[in-house]
Design a protein around this motif. Structure first.
Motif, PDB file in Angstrom:
ATOM      1  N   PHE A   1       0.828  -1.201   0.000  1.00 10.37           N
ATOM      2  CA  PHE A   1       0.000   0.000   0.000  1.00 10.37           C
ATOM      3  C   PHE A   1       0.865   1.254   0.000  1.00 10.37           C
ATOM      4  CE2 PHE A   1      -1.610   3.476   2.628  1.00 10.37           C
ATOM      5  CZ  PHE A   1      -2.704   3.868   1.870  1.00 10.37           C
ATOM      6  N   VAL A   2       1.851   1.310   0.890  1.00  6.71           N
ATOM      7  CA  VAL A   2       2.709   2.498   0.994  1.00  6.71           C
ATOM      8  C   VAL A   2       3.498   2.699  -0.293  1.00  6.71           C
ATOM      9  CG1 VAL A   2       4.672   3.504   2.215  1.00  6.71           C
ATOM     10  CG2 VAL A   2       2.845   2.396   3.508  1.00  6.71           C
ATOM     11  N   ARG A   3       4.072   1.622  -0.840  1.00  4.06           N
ATOM     12  CA  ARG A   3       4.844   1.744  -2.076  1.00  4.06           C
ATOM     13  C   ARG A   3       3.974   2.297  -3.208  1.00  4.06           C
ATOM     14  NH1 ARG A   3       5.958  -3.279  -2.907  1.00  4.06           N
ATOM     15  NH2 ARG A   3       8.086  -3.356  -2.071  1.00  4.06           N
ATOM     16  N   ALA A   4       2.786   1.741  -3.386  1.00  5.95           N
ATOM     17  CA  ALA A   4       1.918   2.175  -4.477  1.00  5.95           C
ATOM     18  C   ALA A   4       1.463   3.619  -4.287  1.00  5.95           C
ATOM     19  CB  ALA A   4       0.709   1.247  -4.570  1.00  5.95           C
ATOM     20  N   LEU A   5       1.154   4.005  -3.052  1.00  6.98           N
ATOM     21  CA  LEU A   5       0.682   5.358  -2.786  1.00  6.98           C
ATOM     22  C   LEU A   5       1.753   6.381  -3.127  1.00  6.98           C
ATOM     23  CD1 LEU A   5      -1.560   7.183  -1.640  1.00  6.98           C
ATOM     24  CD2 LEU A   5      -0.553   6.843   0.634  1.00  6.98           C
ATOM     25  N   PHE A   6       2.994   6.119  -2.722  1.00  2.00           N
ATOM     26  CA  PHE A   6       4.066   7.070  -3.006  1.00  2.00           C
ATOM     27  C   PHE A   6       4.505   7.027  -4.460  1.00  2.00           C
ATOM     28  CE2 PHE A   6       4.291   7.171   1.614  1.00  2.00           C
ATOM     29  CZ  PHE A   6       4.523   8.511   1.840  1.00  2.00           C
ATOM     30  N   ASP A   7       4.416   5.873  -5.100  1.00  2.00           N
ATOM     31  CA  ASP A   7       4.683   5.817  -6.543  1.00  2.00           C
ATOM     32  C   ASP A   7       3.726   6.726  -7.306  1.00  2.00           C
ATOM     33  OD1 ASP A   7       6.861   4.096  -6.621  1.00  2.00           O
ATOM     34  OD2 ASP A   7       5.658   2.287  -6.956  1.00  2.00           O
ATOM     35  N   ARG A   8       2.452   6.665  -6.943  1.00  2.00           N
ATOM     36  CA  ARG A   8       1.434   7.427  -7.671  1.00  2.00           C
ATOM     37  C   ARG A   8       1.542   8.935  -7.432  1.00  2.00           C
ATOM     38  NH1 ARG A   8      -2.052   3.521  -5.412  1.00  2.00           N
ATOM     39  NH2 ARG A   8      -3.065   5.149  -4.153  1.00  2.00           N
ATOM     40  N   THR A   9       2.109   9.347  -6.328  1.00  2.00           N
ATOM     41  CA  THR A   9       2.120  10.770  -5.969  1.00  2.00           C
ATOM     42  C   THR A   9       3.503  11.406  -6.063  1.00  2.00           C
ATOM     43  OG1 THR A   9       2.353  10.144  -3.627  1.00  2.00           O
ATOM     44  CG2 THR A   9       0.114  10.541  -4.449  1.00  2.00           C
ATOM     45  N   ALA A  10       4.485  10.674  -6.577  1.00  2.00           N
ATOM     46  CA  ALA A  10       5.865  11.170  -6.597  1.00  2.00           C
ATOM     47  C   ALA A  10       5.987  12.509  -7.330  1.00  2.00           C
ATOM     48  CB  ALA A  10       6.782  10.128  -7.235  1.00  2.00           C
ATOM     49  N   GLY A  11       5.307  12.637  -8.458  1.00  2.00           N
ATOM     50  CA  GLY A  11       5.431  13.856  -9.244  1.00  2.00           C
ATOM     51  C   GLY A  11       4.831  15.090  -8.592  1.00  2.00           C
ATOM     52  N   ASP A  12       3.930  14.906  -7.665  1.00  2.00           N
ATOM     53  CA  ASP A  12       3.258  16.033  -6.993  1.00  2.00           C
ATOM     54  C   ASP A  12       3.747  16.262  -5.567  1.00  2.00           C
ATOM     55  OD1 ASP A  12       1.410  16.620  -9.125  1.00  2.00           O
ATOM     56  OD2 ASP A  12       0.356  14.774  -8.587  1.00  2.00           O
ATOM     57  N   TYR A  13       4.619  15.397  -5.080  1.00  2.00           N
ATOM     58  CA  TYR A  13       4.933  15.399  -3.650  1.00  2.00           C
ATOM     59  C   TYR A  13       5.569  16.718  -3.198  1.00  2.00           C
ATOM     60  CZ  TYR A  13       6.542  13.959   0.929  1.00  2.00           C
ATOM     61  OH  TYR A  13       6.760  13.891   2.274  1.00  2.00           O
ATOM     62  N   ASP A  14       6.528  17.234  -3.955  1.00  2.00           N
ATOM     63  CA  ASP A  14       7.211  18.455  -3.515  1.00  2.00           C
ATOM     64  C   ASP A  14       6.255  19.633  -3.444  1.00  2.00           C
ATOM     65  OD1 ASP A  14       9.488  16.973  -3.404  1.00  2.00           O
ATOM     66  OD2 ASP A  14      10.621  18.149  -4.867  1.00  2.00           O
TER      67      ASP A  14
END
Length: 244
Positions: A22-35
């Motif tokens: 769950f954590v891996r998929a969530l951060f994969d999907r949001t990497a481009g918007d995280y900053d």
């Protein structure tokens, strides 16, 4: 003994075995918007805050540093500015998407892996950092044992975290801002995944174990000079050192 940073969050995964995926998929999907989301979250002050905390902890040129859960490399970038071109930084993260963004924004070595099983040699770093991700590991005891293993004698740990405020007013404000305002902004600007990330972020803060539990786990792992420095009631920096 397993020391979880928070209880099972059944709104996000059905059992503990699903947490990593769950954590891996969530951060994969949001990497481009995280900053962008992080900048809203911190009112634009995050970079200066990270540099100040790390400078006070003694980071500078000539050090070998492992940044665990490096994400998009926010902490690693602050370390690089303090190193001024003299030193080595390795960024480790569970999410390949986050590592791709980190590598694009800073020329650092990256490794995909988990904090609980670091794929790195014993005694290979002078310092280890982790920024706002301790709440995402499965077991504090195993994680801290791994931190100690990869550090050289005398090596330091600096863990930047956000904790649940103790006062009723401060807690109410944090819940409103982090649990509702930021997810709403993230939904408008980035879509459902950004909102889901921020809802999960707040729930892990809200349910996280007390600082005393984290400090005791560091002691039990064999660290010394263990302390927690708190600013504004919720920004917590855990510091520790591997015995020489």
């Amino acid at each position: 003994m397993t020391i979880e940073p928070h209880p099972l969050l059944s709104a996000y995964y059905a059992d503990r075995g699903e947490r990593v995926a769950f954590v891996r998929a969530l951060f994969d999907r949001t990497a481009g918007d995280y900053d962008r989301i992080n900048n809203w979250f911190s009112f634009g002050s995050g970079d200066a805050y990270r540099r100040r905390v790390l400078a006070k902890a003694g980071f500078g040129p000539g050090q070998r540093v492992l940044d665990v859960a490096t994400g998009t490399g926010l902490v690693a970038r602050a370390i690089a500015k303090l190193q001024k071109g003299d030193g080595k930084i390795v960024g480790l993260d569970l999410s390949a998407g986050m590592l791709a963004v980190a590598r694009a924004r800073l020329p650092l070595d990256v490794v995909q892996g988990r904090a609980e099983a670091l794929p790195l040699p014993d005694g290979s770093f002078d310092a280890l950092t982790m920024g706002y991700a301790l709440r995402h590991v499965a077991d504090l005891a195993t994680t801290f044992a791994e931190f100690k293993r990869v550090l050289a004698p005398g090596g330091r740990v600096v863990l930047l975290e956000i904790g649940r405020p103790s006062g009723a007013f401060a807690y109410g404000f944090a819940k409103l801002y982090l649990g509702h305002v930021i997810p709403a902004l993230a939904r408008v600007a980035t879509g459902r995944d950004g909102a889901a990330l921020m809802h999960y972020y707040w729930d892990t803060i809200d349910q996280c174990v007390a600082p005393t539990v984290i400090l005791e786990a560091l002691h039990e792992a064999g660290f010394e000079d263990v302390e927690c420095r708190t600013e504004l009631g919720m920004f917590r920096n855990y510091l520790a050192r591997k015995p020489r």
